[in-house]
Design a protein around this motif. Structure first.
Motif, PDB file in Angstrom:
ATOM      1  N   PRO A  57       0.822  -1.199   0.000  1.00  0.00           N
ATOM      2  CA  PRO A  57       0.000   0.000   0.000  1.00  0.00           C
ATOM      3  C   PRO A  57       0.864   1.261   0.000  1.00  0.00           C
ATOM      4  O   PRO A  57       1.913   1.301   0.643  1.00  0.00           O
ATOM      5  N   LEU A  58       0.402   2.262  -0.721  1.00  0.00           N
ATOM      6  CA  LEU A  58       1.109   3.533  -0.785  1.00  0.00           C
ATOM      7  C   LEU A  58       0.753   4.376   0.430  1.00  0.00           C
ATOM      8  O   LEU A  58      -0.378   4.322   0.923  1.00  0.00           O
ATOM      9  N   ASP A  59       1.706   5.154   0.894  1.00  0.00           N
ATOM     10  CA  ASP A  59       1.468   6.011   2.059  1.00  0.00           C
ATOM     11  C   ASP A  59       0.386   7.043   1.738  1.00  0.00           C
ATOM     12  O   ASP A  59       0.407   7.653   0.668  1.00  0.00           O
ATOM     13  N   PRO A  60      -0.546   7.228   2.671  1.00  0.00           N
ATOM     14  CA  PRO A  60      -1.569   8.264   2.470  1.00  0.00           C
ATOM     15  C   PRO A  60      -0.924   9.654   2.524  1.00  0.00           C
ATOM     16  O   PRO A  60       0.141   9.830   3.112  1.00  0.00           O
ATOM     17  N   LEU A  61      -1.583  10.608   1.945  1.00  0.00           N
ATOM     18  CA  LEU A  61      -1.089  11.973   1.988  1.00  0.00           C
ATOM     19  C   LEU A  61      -1.086  12.504   3.416  1.00  0.00           C
ATOM     20  O   LEU A  61      -2.078  12.348   4.134  1.00  0.00           O
ATOM     21  N   PRO A  62      -0.010  13.148   3.814  1.00  0.00           N
ATOM     22  CA  PRO A  62       0.022  13.756   5.153  1.00  0.00           C
ATOM     23  C   PRO A  62      -1.094  14.781   5.344  1.00  0.00           C
ATOM     24  O   PRO A  62      -1.606  14.939   6.453  1.00  0.00           O
ATOM     25  N   GLU A  63      -1.495  15.458   4.285  1.00  0.00           N
ATOM     26  CA  GLU A  63      -2.555  16.468   4.382  1.00  0.00           C
ATOM     27  C   GLU A  63      -3.893  15.861   4.803  1.00  0.00           C
ATOM     28  O   GLU A  63      -4.775  16.556   5.298  1.00  0.00           O
ATOM     29  N   LEU A  64      -4.060  14.553   4.604  1.00  0.00           N
ATOM     30  CA  LEU A  64      -5.321  13.906   4.962  1.00  0.00           C
ATOM     31  C   LEU A  64      -5.381  13.513   6.436  1.00  0.00           C
ATOM     32  O   LEU A  64      -6.438  13.137   6.940  1.00  0.00           O
ATOM     33  N   GLN A  65      -4.261  13.620   7.131  1.00  0.00           N
ATOM     34  CA  GLN A  65      -4.244  13.239   8.543  1.00  0.00           C
ATOM     35  C   GLN A  65      -5.159  14.117   9.384  1.00  0.00           C
ATOM     36  O   GLN A  65      -5.706  13.654  10.380  1.00  0.00           O
ATOM     37  N   LYS A  66      -5.361  15.362   9.003  1.00  0.00           N
ATOM     38  CA  LYS A  66      -6.253  16.226   9.775  1.00  0.00           C
ATOM     39  C   LYS A  66      -7.699  15.718   9.745  1.00  0.00           C
ATOM     40  O   LYS A  66      -8.520  16.116  10.553  1.00  0.00           O
ATOM     41  N   TYR A  67      -7.988  14.794   8.832  1.00  0.00           N
ATOM     42  CA  TYR A  67      -9.310  14.172   8.763  1.00  0.00           C
ATOM     43  C   TYR A  67      -9.302  12.771   9.373  1.00  0.00           C
ATOM     44  O   TYR A  67     -10.266  12.025   9.246  1.00  0.00           O
ATOM     45  N   GLY A  68      -8.185  12.419  10.000  1.00  0.00           N
ATOM     46  CA  GLY A  68      -8.062  11.109  10.621  1.00  0.00           C
ATOM     47  C   GLY A  68      -7.782  10.005   9.615  1.00  0.00           C
ATOM     48  O   GLY A  68      -7.960   8.826   9.913  1.00  0.00           O
ATOM     49  N   ILE A  69      -7.333  10.362   8.439  1.00  0.00           N
ATOM     50  CA  ILE A  69      -7.040   9.376   7.399  1.00  0.00           C
ATOM     51  C   ILE A  69      -5.544   9.133   7.367  1.00  0.00           C
ATOM     52  O   ILE A  69      -4.749  10.061   7.370  1.00  0.00           O
ATOM     53  N   GLY A  70      -5.153   7.867   7.355  1.00  0.00           N
ATOM     54  CA  GLY A  70      -3.739   7.531   7.298  1.00  0.00           C
ATOM     55  C   GLY A  70      -3.095   7.402   8.663  1.00  0.00           C
ATOM     56  O   GLY A  70      -1.904   7.155   8.766  1.00  0.00           O
ATOM     57  N   ILE A  71      -3.895   7.591   9.703  1.00  0.00           N
ATOM     58  CA  ILE A  71      -3.385   7.444  11.064  1.00  0.00           C
ATOM     59  C   ILE A  71      -3.781   6.041  11.544  1.00  0.00           C
ATOM     60  O   ILE A  71      -4.963   5.731  11.655  1.00  0.00           O
ATOM     61  N   PRO A  72      -2.784   5.186  11.786  1.00  0.00           N
ATOM     62  CA  PRO A  72      -3.097   3.829  12.213  1.00  0.00           C
ATOM     63  C   PRO A  72      -3.899   3.816  13.521  1.00  0.00           C
ATOM     64  O   PRO A  72      -3.671   4.635  14.414  1.00  0.00           O
TER      65      PRO A  72
END
Length: 147
Positions: free
Chosen positions: A125-140
């Motif tokens: 899997p490709l790393d999610p965009l860091p910009e999406l972390q503010k929406y709780g996306i890509g944070i395990p």
């Protein structure tokens, strides 16, 4: 009895506008097909530097059919509009109506060529965009459904 001229002679720029419409549709369809429908040159692929050289080459093989049409349209528009308008008006019209297609095609080619230069492709899997972390996306999380 009043005779009306044929429709094509009512407006002297009918041919130019028909050409513009046809080339614009063709370029937009090409870009839509190559970037969205075939999905090897989407914004996602570009951001993650992830694609396939053979797919990019296939997309670029269709490119030469689009660019000359836009260049021809620029020359035809220039010659047609110069009959009536000054050079500044001609340049403004072409810049607003035709030049954007040329820029989009140039960007497409540059993007495709830059993706081909990758020495190695990332593994999914490709790393999610860091910009999406503010929406709780890509944070395990501990939720097994997010794995």
């Amino acid at each position: 009895m009043i005779r009306r001229p044929p429709r094509s002679t009512l407006f002297p720029y009918t041919t130019l506008f028909r050409s513009l419409d046809g080339v614009r549709k063709s370029v937009l369809q090409f870009l839509q097909d190559e970037t969205v429908k075939k999905a090897w040159l989407t914004e996602y692929n570009v951001r993650h530097n992830y694609s396939s050289v053979s797919r990019i080459d296939a997309s670029l093989s269709n490119f030469p059919f689009q660019y000359p049409d836009v260049e021809t349209l620029i020359r035809n528009a220039r010659d047609t509009l110069r009959e009536v308008f000054d050079e500044y008006t001609v340049a403004e019209w072409i810049e607003q109506n035709v030049y954007p297609m040329l820029r989009k095609l140039d960007l497409f080619r540059q993007t495709a060529e830059s993706l081909k230069k990758a020495a190695a492709w990332p593994v999914r899997p490709l790393d999610p965009l860091p910009e999406l972390q503010k929406y709780g996306i890509g944070i395990p999380t501990d939720n097994p459904r997010n794995v």
